[in-house]
Motif scaffolding. Sequence first.
Motif, PDB file in Angstrom:
ATOM      1  N   MET A 210      -1.871   8.035   6.278  1.00 46.64           N
ATOM      2  CA  MET A 210      -0.859   8.295   7.312  1.00 46.64           C
ATOM      3  C   MET A 210      -0.130   9.609   7.015  1.00 46.64           C
ATOM      4  SD  MET A 210       0.407   7.122  10.091  1.00 46.64           S
ATOM      5  CE  MET A 210       0.129   5.370  10.295  1.00 46.64           C
ATOM      6  N   GLY A 211      -0.085   9.966   5.739  1.00 46.32           N
ATOM      7  CA  GLY A 211       0.553  11.224   5.343  1.00 46.32           C
ATOM      8  C   GLY A 211       2.032  11.273   5.673  1.00 46.32           C
ATOM      9  N   ALA A 212       2.714  10.124   5.602  1.00 43.59           N
ATOM     10  CA  ALA A 212       4.131  10.088   5.979  1.00 43.59           C
ATOM     11  C   ALA A 212       5.058  10.307   4.784  1.00 43.59           C
ATOM     12  CB  ALA A 212       4.452   8.752   6.643  1.00 43.59           C
ATOM     13  N   GLY A 213       4.502  10.341   3.581  1.00 39.58           N
ATOM     14  CA  GLY A 213       5.339  10.532   2.394  1.00 39.58           C
ATOM     15  C   GLY A 213       6.150   9.306   2.030  1.00 39.58           C
ATOM     16  N   GLN A 214       5.868   8.191   2.682  1.00 35.03           N
ATOM     17  CA  GLN A 214       6.530   6.916   2.367  1.00 35.03           C
ATOM     18  C   GLN A 214       5.595   5.795   2.820  1.00 35.03           C
ATOM     19  OE1 GLN A 214       9.758   5.609   4.878  1.00 35.03           O
ATOM     20  NE2 GLN A 214       9.177   6.943   6.551  1.00 35.03           N
ATOM     21  N   ASN A 215       5.903   4.564   2.469  1.00 31.48           N
ATOM     22  CA  ASN A 215       5.102   3.428   2.923  1.00 31.48           C
ATOM     23  C   ASN A 215       5.055   3.458   4.458  1.00 31.48           C
ATOM     24  OD1 ASN A 215       4.041   0.909   3.593  1.00 31.48           O
ATOM     25  ND2 ASN A 215       5.034  -0.107   1.859  1.00 31.48           N
TER      26      ASN A 215
ATOM     27  N   GLY B  72       0.825  -1.211   0.000  1.00 32.00           N
ATOM     28  CA  GLY B  72       0.000   0.000   0.000  1.00 32.00           C
ATOM     29  C   GLY B  72       0.857   1.258   0.000  1.00 32.00           C
ATOM     30  N   SER B  73       0.187   2.392  -0.149  1.00 25.10           N
ATOM     31  CA  SER B  73       0.946   3.641  -0.122  1.00 25.10           C
ATOM     32  C   SER B  73       0.733   4.397   1.188  1.00 25.10           C
ATOM     33  CB  SER B  73       0.568   4.525  -1.305  1.00 25.10           C
ATOM     34  OG  SER B  73      -0.826   4.602  -1.400  1.00 25.10           O
ATOM     35  N   GLY B  74      -0.322   4.026   1.928  1.00 23.07           N
ATOM     36  CA  GLY B  74      -0.531   4.633   3.244  1.00 23.07           C
ATOM     37  C   GLY B  74      -0.801   6.121   3.191  1.00 23.07           C
TER      38      GLY B  74
ATOM     39  N   ASP C 123       7.483  -3.258  -6.431  1.00 21.90           N
ATOM     40  CA  ASP C 123       8.787  -3.619  -7.008  1.00 21.90           C
ATOM     41  C   ASP C 123       9.917  -2.735  -6.470  1.00 21.90           C
ATOM     42  OD1 ASP C 123       7.863  -5.713  -8.509  1.00 21.90           O
ATOM     43  OD2 ASP C 123       7.407  -4.451 -10.249  1.00 21.90           O
ATOM     44  N   GLU C 124       9.635  -1.430  -6.429  1.00 20.22           N
ATOM     45  CA  GLU C 124      10.714  -0.507  -6.047  1.00 20.22           C
ATOM     46  C   GLU C 124      11.052  -0.611  -4.552  1.00 20.22           C
ATOM     47  OE1 GLU C 124       7.755   0.235  -7.234  1.00 20.22           O
ATOM     48  OE2 GLU C 124       6.869   2.031  -6.326  1.00 20.22           O
TER      49      GLU C 124
END
Length: 226
Positions: free
Chosen positions: A16-21, A11-13, A55-56
């Motif tokens: 959460m607004g964390a700018g990362q997974n 997911g991208s989350g 993948d990344e």
Amino acid sequence: MRYEVVLPAAGSGKRMGAGQNKLFLNLADKPILVHTLLVFEHDENCTGIWLAVKDEERPFIQALIDKHNITKVKGLPTGGEERQHSVHSCIKEMSAVDVVLVHDAARPFITIPKITELAKVAYEKGAAIAGVRAKDTMKVVHNGLIKETVDRESLWMVQTPQAFRYDLLAEAEDVAEKVGFLGTDEAMLVERLGHDIHIVECSYENVKMTTQEDLIFGEAILKQRK
Ligand code: C5P
């Protein structure tokens, strides 16, 4: 009861607004994902872990697995657009087993006794999911107006793990894919086949790390458990 577990982690989350997974955020000294992986690593009934990943992010996740000596990961297939697609990519890649659990990688506080109970009920009855009783009064609201107060006695908030006999979940996912049905959990896909699903009462601590305040709950749970 032996089982393998699918952990969707692709997911991208955004919430959460964390700018990362969000799974890479630390709770105490470890990323959320590692807390979740360690529960299954330490459960002697777990015979394999499948992680759906982007993948990344695969190299970083592989590095976390190595760093924390997680030995049970059998594969890291590429996740999909929606959570259901991510789970399906794992189900397609794994070999048939008796029981498979699907568990959000973002729920690090699940306990081994609950996992054991879910796997047992799934083996005996086909399908079992974790949930908790609704605590608040529940109302149906349309356009800002109360339409109805729903009888709380019959309302449950559903969590993961969701445990199934492998063949049942694989069939439910194939059917959903064929007709283009998108559910918000695996149980919805199995419900469409008309199969009974049992609920196993779980804990309010089995919270999904979704928004910033969940991290505060998470830290508090860890502190209290210590
Ligand atoms: O966004 P949410 O917290 O509801 O997602 C639940 C779990 O599903 C998370 O562990 C997330 O990484 C995973 N997920 C996924 N593929 C997606 C969306 C979510 O594996 N496309």
